[in-house]
Design a protein around this motif. Structure first.
Motif, short mmCIF file in Angstrom:
data_model
loop_
_atom_site.label_atom_id
_atom_site.label_comp_id
_atom_site.label_asym_id
_atom_site.label_seq_id
_atom_site.Cartn_x
_atom_site.Cartn_y
_atom_site.Cartn_z
N ALA A 1 26.86 -25.22 -31.19
CA ALA A 1 26.34 -26.26 -32.11
C ALA A 1 26.45 -27.62 -31.09
O ALA A 1 25.36 -28.37 -30.77
CB ALA A 1 26.69 -26.74 -33.16
N ALA A 2 27.78 -27.85 -30.38
CA ALA A 2 28.18 -28.96 -29.63
C ALA A 2 27.09 -28.90 -28.30
O ALA A 2 26.46 -29.87 -27.80
CB ALA A 2 29.42 -29.26 -29.21
N ALA A 3 27.13 -27.58 -27.71
CA ALA A 3 26.32 -27.47 -26.51
C ALA A 3 25.02 -27.78 -26.54
O ALA A 3 24.28 -28.29 -25.73
CB ALA A 3 26.55 -25.99 -26.04
N ARG A 4 24.43 -27.49 -27.94
CA ARG A 4 22.95 -27.74 -28.03
C ARG A 4 22.79 -29.38 -28.25
O ARG A 4 21.57 -29.68 -27.89
CB ARG A 4 22.30 -27.02 -29.31
N ASP A 5 23.57 -29.99 -28.48
CA ASP A 5 23.63 -31.57 -29.06
C ASP A 5 22.46 -31.50 -30.28
O ASP A 5 21.70 -32.40 -29.92
CB ASP A 5 23.45 -32.24 -27.95
#
Length: 437
Positions: free
Chosen positions: A104-108
């Protein structure tokens, strides 16, 4: 509530002290809280924020790290095809939650939410579904939780099992619970099975044939993005010309055998180039320190990735003790051994290195990936070894034969490319269950 689910729920309550002890232990080991100030008890009883009125929600549940990685193409496709929806990704394990949050963080992208699935107590299951209010529930592979599935049925939420698989070992266990499984599978509106053998096992347990389709394995639709490839290339450049092999997703009892194979390899490897390097990536992060100590006891100098250490020429082992880097480490190697296969675990995803064109080796324990292994073996794209001695011999032979390494790598890449398509077939089936976009 049927009698089988009633007995199951009563057993859960009777075993709850043991269940809670294990939950607390896992959270303590991984230091994975899942939310500021939230206790494991809060997280596991379905006490989540309510989905706001008018907000459209999808729900995908994966067991742990491997399933989250395998489901990534599906996650990306769902977010792309249903831009008006948010997607809640739940996991059972704390390590799986870490991987989900990292994704989820990588997708922002605020549309992708990571949460723990509640324990399958009836009240917790009902609370979770009523607060989440999903338009569709997707259960990945073998994640059949009877009370959660029943809660979805009561609220009119369609349930789909995607990438559905039942290994022979899992099937033997579920056969003893056939009445409970029949009741749970009655809540499934559509099951996308990996193979005809998996479909037949589900049907024997009670899944209706008319609601079952064989779509193939989503694992063949593995995503290898430019970021991963870029990290791999930088790692390989820095490692230079020394021979490098990766042992990924390894388990207790397996690392000892792998280190023995590595010692044999280093002793027998006679070409005029630097000594061989083993990149060792344990499956479970709580074992990182123990594996580092195991390397030291074996007399091998180790560099730890988590500490920013680099494997200089005198290092024999580079410990991949970080989360989410396995694909990049595979891509930097000359050869890849996929763990869980020299011990009776059933193997892990052989397609991750194959998709990157890295030659794949495995042990004989492949119950969880039998169909994938058979496909790779039929294409002469997999090297299977019986033990650490055979592994050392295969490594030495392949590291001395660049042409054969290239052939194996390209054969594996071709198998992955030829078997893609399960994702599109899965999305077509799910479209019949979802309301209009």
């Amino acid at each position: 509530m049927g009698w089988a689910r009633g007995l199951y729920s009563a057993a859960l309550h009777l075993l709850s002290p043991l269940i809670w002890r294990r939950v607390r232990h896992e959270h303590a080991l991984t230091d994975s809280r899942g939310g500021a100030g939230e206790s494991p008890r809060t997280l596991r009883l379905g006490r989540i924020p309510e989905t706001p009125p008018g907000e459209r929600m999808l729900w995908l549940h994966c067991a742990s790290v491997g399933e989250v990685l395998a489901a990534r193409p599906l996650i990306e496709a769902l977010l792309a095809r249903y831009p008006a929806h948010r997607l809640t990704l739940t996991t059972m394990t704390a390590t799986g939650a870490e991987r989900a949050r990292a994704l989820a963080a990588a997708r922002d992208d605020a549309r992708l939410i990571s949460r723990f699935i509640p324990l399958d107590f009836p009240a917790a299951a009902a609370r979770f579904v009523s607060r989440l209010r999903p338009e569709l529930a997707l259960l990945f592979e073998t994640e059949l939780w009877p009370n959660l599935m029943a809660a979805c049925r009561r609220r009119g939420v369609p349930v789909a099992v995607v990438n559905g698989r039942l290994s022979p070992r899992a099937f033997r266990g579920y056969r003893r619970l056939r009445p409970l499984m029949r009741e749970a599978l009655a809540c499934v509106d559509w099951l996308a099975a990996k193979s005809s053998a998996d479909a037949e096992r589900f049907e024997w347990l009670g899944m209706a044939r008319e609601r079952t389709a064989v779509v193939g394995s989503l694992k063949f639709d593995i995503a290898t993005d430019d970021t991963v490839i870029g990290v791999s290339q930088r790692l390989r450049t820095r490692l230079g010309e020394r021979p490098v092999w990766v042992a990924g997703s390894t388990h207790e009892g397996e690392e000892t055998r792998l280190l023995a194979a590595h010692a044999r390899l280093r002793e027998s490897y006679s070409k005029p180039c630097p000594e061989a390097l083993l990149v060792l990536v344990p499956r479970h992060p709580q074992r990182f320190d123990a594996v580092a100590a195991l390397c030291a006891r074996a007399g091998m100098r180790v560099a730890r990735r988590s500490r920013g250490e680099w494997p200089t020429g005198e290092c024999a082992v580079y410990l991949g003790d970080t989360m989410g880097d396995l694909l990049a480490l595979y891509g930097a190697a000359d050869l890849a051994f996929v763990g869980g296969s020299l011990v009776p675990i059933g193997g892990h995803n052989l397609l991750e290195p194959a998709a990157l064109g890295v030659p794949v080796l495995t042990g004989p324990e492949l119950a969880n990936f039998a169909e994938v292994a058979e496909t790779l073996l039929a294409a002469d794209a997999l090297v299977e070894v019986a033990d650490e001695a055979a592994l050392a011999a295969a490594l030495a032979e392949l590291l001395g034969d660049p042409a054969e390494r290239h052939r194996l790598g390209e054969a594996g890449r071709a198998v992955v490319a030829a078997n893609r398509g399960a994702l599109e077939r899965t999305l077509e089936g799910l479209a019949r269950l979802l309301p209009p976009k």
